[in-house]
Design a protein around this motif. Structure first.
Motif, PDB file in Angstrom:
ATOM      1  N   PHE A 165       0.870  -1.174   0.000  1.00 14.60           N
ATOM      2  CA  PHE A 165       0.000   0.000   0.000  1.00 14.60           C
ATOM      3  C   PHE A 165       0.904   1.220   0.000  1.00 14.60           C
ATOM      4  O   PHE A 165       2.135   1.093  -0.087  1.00 14.60           O
ATOM      5  CB  PHE A 165      -0.930   0.003   1.230  1.00 14.60           C
ATOM      6  N   GLN A 166       0.328   2.394   0.070  1.00 15.16           N
ATOM      7  CA  GLN A 166       1.120   3.614   0.192  1.00 15.16           C
ATOM      8  C   GLN A 166       0.769   4.320   1.509  1.00 15.16           C
ATOM      9  O   GLN A 166      -0.319   4.126   2.057  1.00 15.16           O
ATOM     10  CB  GLN A 166       0.854   4.554  -0.992  1.00 15.16           C
ATOM     11  N   VAL A 167       1.703   5.121   1.993  1.00 14.96           N
ATOM     12  CA  VAL A 167       1.467   5.888   3.210  1.00 14.96           C
ATOM     13  C   VAL A 167       1.776   7.354   2.935  1.00 14.96           C
ATOM     14  O   VAL A 167       2.570   7.687   2.054  1.00 14.96           O
ATOM     15  CB  VAL A 167       2.328   5.386   4.394  1.00 14.96           C
ATOM     16  N   ARG A 168       1.121   8.218   3.694  1.00 18.69           N
ATOM     17  CA  ARG A 168       1.372   9.645   3.556  1.00 18.69           C
ATOM     18  C   ARG A 168       1.383  10.295   4.936  1.00 18.69           C
ATOM     19  O   ARG A 168       0.793   9.784   5.897  1.00 18.69           O
ATOM     20  CB  ARG A 168       0.315  10.298   2.687  1.00 18.69           C
ATOM     21  N   GLY A 176       4.605   7.653  -0.053  1.00 14.74           N
ATOM     22  CA  GLY A 176       5.510   6.656  -0.606  1.00 14.74           C
ATOM     23  C   GLY A 176       5.008   5.256  -0.358  1.00 14.74           C
ATOM     24  O   GLY A 176       4.063   5.037   0.414  1.00 14.74           O
ATOM     25  N   PRO A 177       5.631   4.276  -0.996  1.00 16.12           N
ATOM     26  CA  PRO A 177       5.209   2.882  -0.859  1.00 16.12           C
ATOM     27  C   PRO A 177       5.516   2.338   0.531  1.00 16.12           C
ATOM     28  O   PRO A 177       6.403   2.832   1.229  1.00 16.12           O
ATOM     29  CB  PRO A 177       6.029   2.158  -1.931  1.00 16.12           C
ATOM     30  N   ALA A 178       4.756   1.316   0.907  1.00 11.73           N
ATOM     31  CA  ALA A 178       4.973   0.660   2.197  1.00 11.73           C
ATOM     32  C   ALA A 178       4.628  -0.815   2.066  1.00 11.73           C
ATOM     33  O   ALA A 178       3.902  -1.226   1.148  1.00 11.73           O
ATOM     34  CB  ALA A 178       4.135   1.320   3.286  1.00 11.73           C
ATOM     35  N   PHE A 179       5.139  -1.598   2.998  1.00  8.21           N
ATOM     36  CA  PHE A 179       4.881  -3.035   3.037  1.00  8.21           C
ATOM     37  C   PHE A 179       4.557  -3.426   4.483  1.00  8.21           C
ATOM     38  O   PHE A 179       5.165  -2.898   5.418  1.00  8.21           O
ATOM     39  CB  PHE A 179       6.114  -3.841   2.613  1.00  8.21           C
ATOM     40  N   ALA A 180       3.635  -4.347   4.650  1.00 10.05           N
ATOM     41  CA  ALA A 180       3.394  -4.968   5.950  1.00 10.05           C
ATOM     42  C   ALA A 180       3.555  -6.463   5.734  1.00 10.05           C
ATOM     43  O   ALA A 180       2.685  -7.118   5.143  1.00 10.05           O
ATOM     44  CB  ALA A 180       2.001  -4.640   6.470  1.00 10.05           C
ATOM     45  N   ARG A 205       4.233  -7.509  -8.865  1.00  6.78           N
ATOM     46  CA  ARG A 205       2.885  -7.884  -9.280  1.00  6.78           C
ATOM     47  C   ARG A 205       1.994  -6.643  -9.167  1.00  6.78           C
ATOM     48  O   ARG A 205       2.312  -5.715  -8.430  1.00  6.78           O
ATOM     49  CB  ARG A 205       2.346  -9.007  -8.388  1.00  6.78           C
ATOM     50  N   GLU A 206       0.909  -6.629  -9.907  1.00  5.56           N
ATOM     51  CA  GLU A 206       0.001  -5.488  -9.842  1.00  5.56           C
ATOM     52  C   GLU A 206      -0.517  -5.327  -8.412  1.00  5.56           C
ATOM     53  O   GLU A 206      -0.926  -6.299  -7.781  1.00  5.56           O
ATOM     54  CB  GLU A 206      -1.169  -5.679 -10.805  1.00  5.56           C
ATOM     55  N   TRP A 207      -0.482  -4.085  -7.910  1.00  4.49           N
ATOM     56  CA  TRP A 207      -0.986  -3.814  -6.564  1.00  4.49           C
ATOM     57  C   TRP A 207      -1.743  -2.491  -6.575  1.00  4.49           C
ATOM     58  O   TRP A 207      -1.645  -1.709  -7.514  1.00  4.49           O
ATOM     59  CB  TRP A 207       0.165  -3.806  -5.552  1.00  4.49           C
ATOM     60  N   ASP A 208      -2.509  -2.258  -5.533  1.00  2.00           N
ATOM     61  CA  ASP A 208      -3.408  -1.114  -5.485  1.00  2.00           C
ATOM     62  C   ASP A 208      -2.681   0.141  -5.003  1.00  2.00           C
ATOM     63  O   ASP A 208      -2.557   0.383  -3.809  1.00  2.00           O
ATOM     64  CB  ASP A 208      -4.585  -1.434  -4.552  1.00  2.00           C
ATOM     65  N   ARG A 209      -2.219   0.958  -5.941  1.00  2.00           N
ATOM     66  CA  ARG A 209      -1.532   2.203  -5.581  1.00  2.00           C
ATOM     67  C   ARG A 209      -2.488   3.267  -5.048  1.00  2.00           C
ATOM     68  O   ARG A 209      -2.051   4.287  -4.516  1.00  2.00           O
ATOM     69  CB  ARG A 209      -0.764   2.737  -6.793  1.00  2.00           C
ATOM     70  N   ASP A 210      -3.785   3.014  -5.205  1.00  2.00           N
ATOM     71  CA  ASP A 210      -4.773   3.959  -4.676  1.00  2.00           C
ATOM     72  C   ASP A 210      -5.092   3.693  -3.203  1.00  2.00           C
ATOM     73  O   ASP A 210      -5.855   4.444  -2.601  1.00  2.00           O
ATOM     74  CB  ASP A 210      -6.067   3.890  -5.503  1.00  2.00           C
ATOM     75  N   ASP A 211      -4.536   2.627  -2.657  1.00  2.00           N
ATOM     76  CA  ASP A 211      -4.697   2.340  -1.223  1.00  2.00           C
ATOM     77  C   ASP A 211      -3.659   3.175  -0.469  1.00  2.00           C
ATOM     78  O   ASP A 211      -2.534   2.747  -0.255  1.00  2.00           O
ATOM     79  CB  ASP A 211      -4.488   0.850  -0.958  1.00  2.00           C
TER      80      ASP A 211
END
Length: 227
Positions: A165-168, A176-180, A205-211
């Protein structure tokens, strides 16, 4: 000097794309920040150590101790500032990795050097060193006052869209991008670098950049889930 340190044909097939492309990218591939013109930066290096574990290719990460004065609790690659006794930036990366995780450098083959990246918060000019863990050795948090956890994280888990996901940070302009993944919350410099490497290496892999999630709220939620 950036680019391959070995012939790409000598590393595992899954790692070859990164070795081959390492000499074709510049700092703008990884960051929008440029070093200050006055040159007042501190040289540093991180070791991006790729191995082959039970779940396939993986990368070595650590979580910094919660009691540190800077970047407390953050997930990072092993690394740190250059010291006068280091022969070169590759030596810096290997020394820091051994000091922080106990990895045996004799089993590590440095395979490529990426462009120097400026980190404004610390004013470090960080050189990422890619390496293949030819002969894995036990790793652990050598000094609990500095390192809380050391982990080998599978690239397939990092690339899993469910873990991305992304965090702001409202009011700062930061997003920017983030991982859990594997109980770790990865964001900032490390997550940004991992995100680009997954793409360059052909693992993305395709992931939801709008999250897009509020960073502080996401960190609190992660802490509650992992207690």
């Amino acid at each position: 000097m950036t680019g391959p340190l070995v012939d790409a044909g000598t590393v595992p097939v899954w790692l070859r794309p990164l070795v081959e492309i390492s000499g074709q990218v510049d700092s703008s591939t990884f960051t929008r920040f440029s070093p200050p013109r006055n040159g007042q930066t501190r040289p540093a290096a991180v070791l991006i150590l790729f191995g082959e574990g039970p779940s396939g290719p993986d990368v070595l990460l650590l979580r910094r101790a919660d009691t540190l004065g800077s970047h407390a609790g953050q997930v990072a690659f092993p690394g740190g500032g250059a010291e006068p006794g280091d022969a070169d930036i590759v030596a810096t990366a290997l020394r820091e990795a051994e000091e922080e995780t106990g990895v045996d450098p004799s089993g590590v083959l440095p395979v490529a050097v990426l462009p120097e990246l400026f980190v404004p918060v610390s004013r470090f000019a960080v050189t990422p060193v890619l390496a293949h863990w030819q002969t894995p050795s036990p790793v652990h948090a050598v000094d609990p006052a500095e390192t809380a956890t050391v982990a080998r994280v599978a690239l397939s888990d990092l690339a899993d869209p469910a873990h991305r996901f992304q965090v702001r940070r409202p009011g700062t302009g930061y997003k920017g991008p983030a991982f859990a993944v594997d109980g770790l919350f990865v964001w900032g410099f490390t997550a940004g670098l991992l995100s680009v490497l997954l793409s360059l290496g052909g693992w993305e892999r395709e992931w939801d950049r709008d999250d897009v999630r509020d960073l502080e709220a996401a960190l609190r939620e992660h802490d509650r889930e992992t207690r």
